[in-house]
Design a protein around this motif. Structure first.
Motif, PDB file in Angstrom:
ATOM      1  N   PRO A 132       0.825  -1.203   0.000  1.00 29.50           N
ATOM      2  CA  PRO A 132       0.000   0.000   0.000  1.00 29.50           C
ATOM      3  C   PRO A 132       0.867   1.263   0.000  1.00 29.50           C
ATOM      4  CG  PRO A 132       0.191  -0.836   2.217  1.00 29.50           C
ATOM      5  CD  PRO A 132       0.926  -1.821   1.329  1.00 29.50           C
ATOM      6  N   LEU A 133       0.240   2.421  -0.218  1.00 29.89           N
ATOM      7  CA  LEU A 133       0.969   3.680  -0.142  1.00 29.89           C
ATOM      8  C   LEU A 133       1.112   4.132   1.305  1.00 29.89           C
ATOM      9  CD1 LEU A 133      -0.556   5.658  -3.147  1.00 29.89           C
ATOM     10  CD2 LEU A 133       1.475   4.188  -3.069  1.00 29.89           C
ATOM     11  N   PHE A 134       0.122   3.805   2.120  1.00 33.57           N
ATOM     12  CA  PHE A 134       0.157   4.141   3.540  1.00 33.57           C
ATOM     13  C   PHE A 134      -0.183   2.889   4.334  1.00 33.57           C
ATOM     14  CE2 PHE A 134       0.543   8.614   2.933  1.00 33.57           C
ATOM     15  CZ  PHE A 134      -0.168   8.908   1.787  1.00 33.57           C
ATOM     16  N   LEU A 135       0.486   2.741   5.443  1.00 32.29           N
ATOM     17  CA  LEU A 135       0.235   1.572   6.277  1.00 32.29           C
ATOM     18  C   LEU A 135       0.383   1.967   7.733  1.00 32.29           C
ATOM     19  CD1 LEU A 135      -0.177  -1.439   6.686  1.00 32.29           C
ATOM     20  CD2 LEU A 135       2.246  -1.788   6.153  1.00 32.29           C
ATOM     21  N   SER A 136      -0.704   1.769   8.479  1.00 33.09           N
ATOM     22  CA  SER A 136      -0.670   2.030   9.900  1.00 33.09           C
ATOM     23  C   SER A 136      -0.893   0.697  10.597  1.00 33.09           C
ATOM     24  CB  SER A 136      -1.790   3.030  10.271  1.00 33.09           C
ATOM     25  OG  SER A 136      -1.763   3.304  11.644  1.00 33.09           O
ATOM     26  N   MET A 137       0.026   0.311  11.453  1.00 34.91           N
ATOM     27  CA  MET A 137      -0.099  -1.010  12.066  1.00 34.91           C
ATOM     28  C   MET A 137       0.273  -0.951  13.542  1.00 34.91           C
ATOM     29  SD  MET A 137       3.131  -2.768  10.085  1.00 34.91           S
ATOM     30  CE  MET A 137       2.972  -4.363  10.851  1.00 34.91           C
TER      31      MET A 137
END
Lengths: 110, 111
Positions: free
Chosen positions: B8-13
């Motif tokens: 993905p272009l953005f990833l929050s985990m």
């Protein structure tokens, strides 16, 4: 350690000015590169050089030229700066299959 | 024209979770690179993958290359906050010294 040095961290210029961005490497590398980095677009290749006085266009050369008179120095030239050239400019040198980047020059054209 | 796409272009985990970043490229190349960029800093080399099936690991990051599928993955295991950064893949257009970068994946690991 590989060292790639860009002479200015921040630059502010006016539309129409001629702008020189300098990049120096200290290890006699043959291949050097200029990229610009813009949000959402990643890094885009402007020009690269594989030896003194040798240059190749990258994907977005319009409005730019380069100079490589000595092996250690690769200069990016904006002949007549425009506002759409406001960007982060990154110089890189190729060593053992890896690109080593300078710290970047944030150019603002007003 | 060689195109390199990341997702993905953005990833929050969350910390402790696993995730994979994908890098697809459009023409033949045997060389793929992963870089990391911290905010306000320049790019730092992470991995160089030079052949089909190559796998490299460093700490919680593991990169692999499938040249037939034109796909590389960057797998994150048990993420920690220090891994928060933007990750770029790059591909050399075969035999040209033109290194084309993807748009980057901005990773944020939440405590």
């Amino acid at each position: 350690d590989v060292k790639v040095t860009q002479s200015s961290r921040y630059l502010v210029k006016r539309t129409g000015e001629k702008v020189f961005l300098e990049c120096v490497q200290d290890m006699d590398h043959e291949n050097m590169f200029w990229y610009r980095q813009d949000p959402g677009l990643g890094l885009r290749l402007i020009y690269f050089s594989y030896d003194v006085k040798m240059k190749e266009k990258g994907d977005i050369p319009e409005g730019y030229s380069v100079s490589r008179e000595k092996k250690e120095r690769f200069s990016l030239i904006l002949e007549s700066a425009s506002t759409n050239q406001t960007s982060m400019y990154l110089c890189a040198s190729l060593v053992d299959e890896k690109l080593f980047f300078g710290s970047g020059t944030q150019l603002s054209v007003l | 024209e060689l195109k390199v796409e990341q997702n993905p272009l953005f990833l929050s985990m969350q910390e402790g979770k696993n995730y994979t970043i994908y890098c697809n490229y459009s023409t033949t190349s045997d060389r793929l690179y992963w870089y990391r960029q911290d905010p306000g800093k320049s790019l730092e080399s992470l991995f160089v993958l030079l052949s089909n099936g190559a796998v490299k690991q460093e700490g919680r990051l593991m990169a692999s290359l499938d040249t037939k599928a034109r796909l590389s993955t960057l797998h994150i295991t048990a993420a920690v906050h220090d891994l928060s950064a933007t990750y770029f893949c790059a591909v050399e257009k075969s035999g040209t010294y033109k290194y084309i970068f993807g748009t980057g994946t901005r990773l944020k690991v939440l405590a």
